[in-house]
Design an enzyme around this catalytic site. Structure first.
Site, PDB file in Angstrom:
ATOM      1  N   TRP A 126     -33.388  21.536 -17.179  1.00 44.08           N
ATOM      2  CA  TRP A 126     -33.833  22.163 -18.417  1.00 44.08           C
ATOM      3  C   TRP A 126     -34.529  23.487 -18.125  1.00 44.08           C
ATOM      4  O   TRP A 126     -35.170  23.664 -17.096  1.00 44.08           O
ATOM      5  CB  TRP A 126     -34.800  21.230 -19.160  1.00 44.08           C
ATOM      6  CG  TRP A 126     -34.188  19.946 -19.594  1.00 44.08           C
ATOM      7  CD1 TRP A 126     -34.343  18.723 -19.014  1.00 44.08           C
ATOM      8  CD2 TRP A 126     -33.296  19.739 -20.701  1.00 44.08           C
ATOM      9  NE1 TRP A 126     -33.622  17.789 -19.696  1.00 44.08           N
ATOM     10  CE2 TRP A 126     -32.973  18.373 -20.731  1.00 44.08           C
ATOM     11  CE3 TRP A 126     -32.743  20.576 -21.672  1.00 44.08           C
ATOM     12  CZ2 TRP A 126     -32.127  17.817 -21.693  1.00 44.08           C
ATOM     13  CZ3 TRP A 126     -31.906  20.020 -22.624  1.00 44.08           C
ATOM     14  CH2 TRP A 126     -31.600  18.659 -22.633  1.00 44.08           C
ATOM     15  N   HIS A 164     -35.104  21.406 -30.365  1.00 46.37           N
ATOM     16  CA  HIS A 164     -35.210  20.848 -29.012  1.00 46.37           C
ATOM     17  C   HIS A 164     -34.531  19.489 -28.879  1.00 46.37           C
ATOM     18  O   HIS A 164     -34.757  18.780 -27.899  1.00 46.37           O
ATOM     19  CB  HIS A 164     -36.681  20.739 -28.598  1.00 46.37           C
ATOM     20  CG  HIS A 164     -37.351  22.065 -28.475  1.00 46.37           C
ATOM     21  ND1 HIS A 164     -37.355  22.803 -27.325  1.00 46.37           N
ATOM     22  CD2 HIS A 164     -38.014  22.814 -29.396  1.00 46.37           C
ATOM     23  CE1 HIS A 164     -38.004  23.934 -27.527  1.00 46.37           C
ATOM     24  NE2 HIS A 164     -38.410  23.967 -28.772  1.00 46.37           N
ATOM     25  N   ILE A 177     -33.304  15.176 -25.454  1.00 49.46           N
ATOM     26  CA  ILE A 177     -34.523  15.863 -25.886  1.00 49.46           C
ATOM     27  C   ILE A 177     -34.977  16.825 -24.798  1.00 49.46           C
ATOM     28  O   ILE A 177     -35.153  16.423 -23.642  1.00 49.46           O
ATOM     29  CB  ILE A 177     -35.646  14.839 -26.162  1.00 49.46           C
ATOM     30  CG1 ILE A 177     -35.188  13.777 -27.162  1.00 49.46           C
ATOM     31  CG2 ILE A 177     -36.906  15.547 -26.644  1.00 49.46           C
ATOM     32  CD1 ILE A 177     -36.102  12.559 -27.226  1.00 49.46           C
ATOM     33  N   CYS A 178     -35.173  18.068 -25.164  1.00 44.77           N
ATOM     34  CA  CYS A 178     -35.684  19.076 -24.237  1.00 44.77           C
ATOM     35  C   CYS A 178     -37.212  19.080 -24.361  1.00 44.77           C
ATOM     36  O   CYS A 178     -37.772  19.701 -25.256  1.00 44.77           O
ATOM     37  CB  CYS A 178     -35.089  20.440 -24.578  1.00 44.77           C
ATOM     38  SG  CYS A 178     -35.631  21.762 -23.482  1.00 44.77           S
ATOM     39  N   LEU A 179     -37.870  18.328 -23.486  1.00 45.44           N
ATOM     40  CA  LEU A 179     -39.324  18.174 -23.517  1.00 45.44           C
ATOM     41  C   LEU A 179     -39.800  18.046 -22.072  1.00 45.44           C
ATOM     42  O   LEU A 179     -39.382  17.130 -21.357  1.00 45.44           O
ATOM     43  CB  LEU A 179     -39.687  16.929 -24.338  1.00 45.44           C
ATOM     44  CG  LEU A 179     -41.154  16.645 -24.590  1.00 45.44           C
ATOM     45  CD1 LEU A 179     -41.807  17.755 -25.411  1.00 45.44           C
ATOM     46  CD2 LEU A 179     -41.314  15.307 -25.313  1.00 45.44           C
TER      47      LEU A 179
END
Length: 180
Positions: A173, A112, A119-121
């Site tokens: 995202w 991620h 950051i994929c959050l």
């Protein structure tokens, strides 16, 4: 408008005053943002999450951009590794999430985390709430790294890094993977 002897006089208009703006418009938002950031800065200095320390030099010139030094948690794939997180706060913080990304020479290899530090959050975008804080973001990132089972980049890393905006908050995202 008639002046003396019936001569027409042009009405004199005063120029609009655009600055300073009324405090009830922008000032109160800026003041609440600064107050909140000062409170969170103090909390991060006095009680940082495990493995996190505020880089004091990063906040000397501006309260709206912080660098947080991070060390991988013991017993994880990232144990002993050192990373840096860059936090950028807009004037709408805490109603708008901070821009958070890894920076520096060591970007963690994680499903991620893109090689450019993005950051994929979900809490950094659509699941953000003003009730969250820098500390809660740090804890989420520690948790994300600590739960990783295999060091690898996201499958679309090369394409994403070539085509993305510099600001990860401008990315739409797609949150589909809760396992790593």
């Amino acid at each position: 408008m008639l002046g003396p002897r019936g001569v027409t006089r042009a009405r004199q208009l005063r120029p609009l005053r655009l600055w300073p703006r009324r405090p009830w418009r922008d000032g109160s938002i800026m003041a609440s943002m600064q107050k909140r950031l000062q409170k969170e800065l103090l909390a991060l200095q006095n009680d940082p999450p495990p493995g996190m320390t505020l880089n004091e030099k990063s906040v000397q010139n501006s309260i709206t951009q912080w660098i947080v030094d991070m060390e991988g948690a013991p017993g994880t794939l990232y144990e002993g590794e050192k990373f840096q997180l860059l936090f950028k706060f807009s004037s709408r913080y805490p109603f708008d999430s901070p821009q958070v990304m890894f920076t520096g020479e060591n970007i963690p290899v994680h499903p991620h985390v893109y090689s450019n530090g993005h950051i994929c959050l979900s809490i950094l975008t659509e699941d953000w709430s003003p009730a969250l804080s820098v500390q809660s973001v740090c804890l989420s990132i520690i948790s994300m790294l600590s739960s990783c089972k295999e060091k690898r980049r996201p499958p679309d890393n090369s394409f994403y890094v070539r085509t993305c905006n510099k600001n990860p908050k401008k990315t739409k995202w797609w949150y589909h993977d809760d396992t790593c």
